[in-house]
Structures are given as C-alpha cells and as structure tokens.
Design an enzyme around this catalytic site. Structure first.
Site, PDB file in Angstrom:
ATOM      1  N   ASP A   1       0.852  -1.184   0.000  1.00  0.00           N
ATOM      2  CA  ASP A   1       0.000   0.000   0.000  1.00  0.00           C
ATOM      3  C   ASP A   1       0.895   1.244   0.000  1.00  0.00           C
ATOM      4  O   ASP A   1       1.777   1.342  -0.845  1.00  0.00           O
ATOM      5  CB  ASP A   1      -0.966  -0.068   1.197  1.00  0.00           C
ATOM      6  CG  ASP A   1      -1.963   1.065   1.246  1.00  0.00           C
ATOM      7  OD1 ASP A   1      -2.917   1.054   0.452  1.00  0.00           O
ATOM      8  OD2 ASP A   1      -1.799   1.973   2.089  1.00  0.00           O
TER       9      ASP A   1
ATOM     10  N   HIS B   1      -7.199  -6.276  -1.241  1.00  0.00           N
ATOM     11  CA  HIS B   1      -6.089  -5.343  -1.071  1.00  0.00           C
ATOM     12  C   HIS B   1      -5.037  -5.813  -0.078  1.00  0.00           C
ATOM     13  O   HIS B   1      -3.871  -5.452  -0.193  1.00  0.00           O
ATOM     14  CB  HIS B   1      -6.647  -3.988  -0.618  1.00  0.00           C
ATOM     15  CG  HIS B   1      -5.611  -2.918  -0.482  1.00  0.00           C
ATOM     16  ND1 HIS B   1      -4.930  -2.406  -1.559  1.00  0.00           N
ATOM     17  CD2 HIS B   1      -5.128  -2.271   0.621  1.00  0.00           C
ATOM     18  CE1 HIS B   1      -4.083  -1.480  -1.143  1.00  0.00           C
ATOM     19  NE2 HIS B   1      -4.178  -1.382   0.166  1.00  0.00           N
TER      20      HIS B   1
END
Length: 338
Positions: free
Chosen positions: A116, A314
């Site tokens: 991320d 994610h």
C-alpha cells in the site's frame, strides 16, 4: 500514564514467537520495529491503516528462510515518533527513516518490501538510495514514477459529483472527526470493504468515494470480518490507533503535492534494481493503476516477476499469507548475494 514506547500486554502476546521489539534512533526521531531471524536484512514497510503487525505472517517465514526480517511502524503509527507538523510526513522523511533504520541495525544494505503506501515508500527508498536498497518488492500498489499533473488536481477530477477518498483526507481534522468516535468500527469497515472475501456486492456504491455531505464510512459493509482478520487482530490494530489517533497516518495523504515537488528531479525515473510485484485480483488499486502495470517493462526494467492472486483483495500479505510468503522467499533466494 503508561510509556507509549513500551509494547502493551496485547502487543506482546501476539508477537510471533522468536520475534523481538526494538526502538531505534533515526535522525527524525524513533522508529519502533519488530525483528526476527539472522541473515541478509529484509525491511518491511506497511501501509494505511496498519502497523508492523500486517507483516506478522512474513516475519517467521522469512526468518526461517535465512533472512533478518524487520517490520517497522512507519512514523505516525504505533510506537514510532509522531511529529506534529503535516510536512513532517513527506516522502523524503519516510525515506530518511528507512535509511536511519538500516544504519541503526548496523547494516549497509537491505532488500525493501512495501505494501500500500509502504509500496510507494519502498519504491522511493530504492529510487533515491539504490546503493542501500538493492532490491524492492511492491505489494498491492504498482510502481508509477513521478509525473504530472499536480496530484491533488488530478484527484479532484475523479468521481464526478462525489469526492475521491484521497481528496476527502486532505483537510486536517475532517477524516479524524469521522474516525475517532469509533476507531474499531471504522477500521473493521475499511478492512472488510476491500478484502477479497467480503467485498460489497456490485451496485452498493464504491467506498472510495464520498457523496456530497456524506462520510467515507457510509458505504462500509456491516457484515462479518474477513477470514484473515480475527477479533484479536482487530483489537490490536484498534488499540494502536486508540492510543495514537489517526492523524499521523492521514498526514501521509496530505503530502502528495509536496512529494510531487520534492521528487521533480526523478520525473519518469525507472526503478532499476531487481523487483517483484504482487497484487490482488479483486483490488481496486489494480484497476485505477492498470497503466502502471502495463508500463512495468519501462518503469521496472529489473522486474523479476509479477503476480496477481485471483480472488484476493487489497490486504495481500494477510489475506494470502502462504502464497505471498512463497513468492517472497523464492524471489529473495534468487537475488544476487550481497
């Protein structure tokens, strides 16, 4: 009041067996890290809104494979320093922290791994200090060199009548007012809403966009936690943010224009070290940044391999820990000796 730099009982009990907590001094303050194993240094950098704990499955796996695995709390998170000024969270400060950690550990080089925002931090650390960060693994967010236009201007054009979440995070205090009254519930909704096994059905609205007068959490799912996230895991994350607040984490978003200015000299610069990319097939980041992935032959000329894990969202290294551990160790074992 307890010392905020001392690991709490909850943190201690969920630390992987054999791992140790440390605080190291860096020029910008202190960085808290968790370390396990001996061998070549692998520095792991988390994203939003997480902590060193997002690498809990990788620490023992990399240590067992013969590496010195180190997962940090990025500045503003957990037990690391939380400077007060927004500009203290610019990318150059994060790169300096990583350099300081390597020095503090008595090492000269490291492989860097990021997820991320940590992927961006890892990539820019390797870009700015190729002498120190000799290889880079990027998870969920693909490398995209500094370009144009100004980021906040580009984000403002996304979403039509609704507001993109990065724009929503820009004003200090605004997102905090949504998050702080129920940190645990907010985190649960954010984690659940972009996890592969709990993604909201199509047509229920995109949680990355805020309708006029609304909040980001208005579109969070309210069902069960994803399979990778136990109640104890959520308690750990929530406990860290209850103690520190979310401002340091959000300040990373508030520096996108500063980063754009600071990195002007690296416009379009490729990342040439050996690299690895791992993404989730259901991760919206890959849809937004599809061009970045297509450009890997130019932007990541040292790319060893790129992997999309089907059905994964994610949080790749937590959702699919076994697969990610295998891909990381295979890539690390193939790197030139240093």
């Amino acid at each position: 009041m307890p010392d905020p730099t001392t690991p709490s009982t909850a943190t201690t009990t969920i630390t992987p067996p054999g791992a140790e907590h440390r605080l190291v001094e860096v020029p910008g303050g202190r960085i808290h890290l968790v370390e396990q194993g001996t061998g070549p240094l692998v520095l792991m950098v988390h994203g939003f809104p997480e902590s060193w704990y997002s690498w809990r499955h990788q620490l023992p796996a990399l240590a067992a494979a013969g590496y010195r695995a180190v997962a940090i709390d990025v500045r503003g998170y957990g037990r690391s320093s939380k400077p007060p000024a927004v500009e203290d969270y610019r990318m150059l400060a994060h790169v300096a922290d990583n350099v300081g950690v390597v020095h503090a550990l008595g090492e000269e080089t490291a492989t860097i791994v990021g997820h991320d925002w940590g992927s961006n931090i890892a990539a820019d650390s390797a870009l700015l200090r190729p002498d120190m960060f000799t290889a880079a693994a990027l998870l969920s967010v693909p490398y995209a060199p500094r370009g144009g236009p100004r980021p906040t201007e580009a984000f403002a054009r996304i979403g039509g009548d609704e507001e993109f979440y990065v724009s929503y995070f820009q004003t200090p205090g605004r997102a905090e007012a949504e998050i702080e009254p129920d940190i645990r519930g907010w985190l649960a909704g954010f984690y659940t809403g972009i996890s592969g096994d709990t993604l909201p059905p199509d047509g229920e609205g995109n949680l990355f966009f805020v309708p006029p007068g609304g909040r980001l959490r208005d579109r969070f799912p309210t069902g069960p936690l994803p399979a990778w996230l136990s109640e104890a895991d959520l308690d750990h994350y929530a406990g860290e943010f209850e103690r520190t607040g979310p401002t340091g984490a959000l300040n990373r978003y508030r520096n996108v224009d500063r980063d754009w200015a600071d990195l002007a000299a690296w416009y379009g610069a490729p990342l040439t070290q050996p690299s690895l990319f791992i993404g989730g097939g259901l991760d919206a980041s890959l849809a937004w940044m599809a061009d970045a992935v297509r450009n890997f032959p130019t932007t990541l000329p040292g790319l060893v391999s790129s992997h999309i894990i089907e059905g994964c969202g994610h949080w790749v290294q937590q959702e699919r820990a076994h697969e990610v551990n295998g891909l990381l160790t295979e890539w690390l074992n193939a790197l030139p000796a240093r």
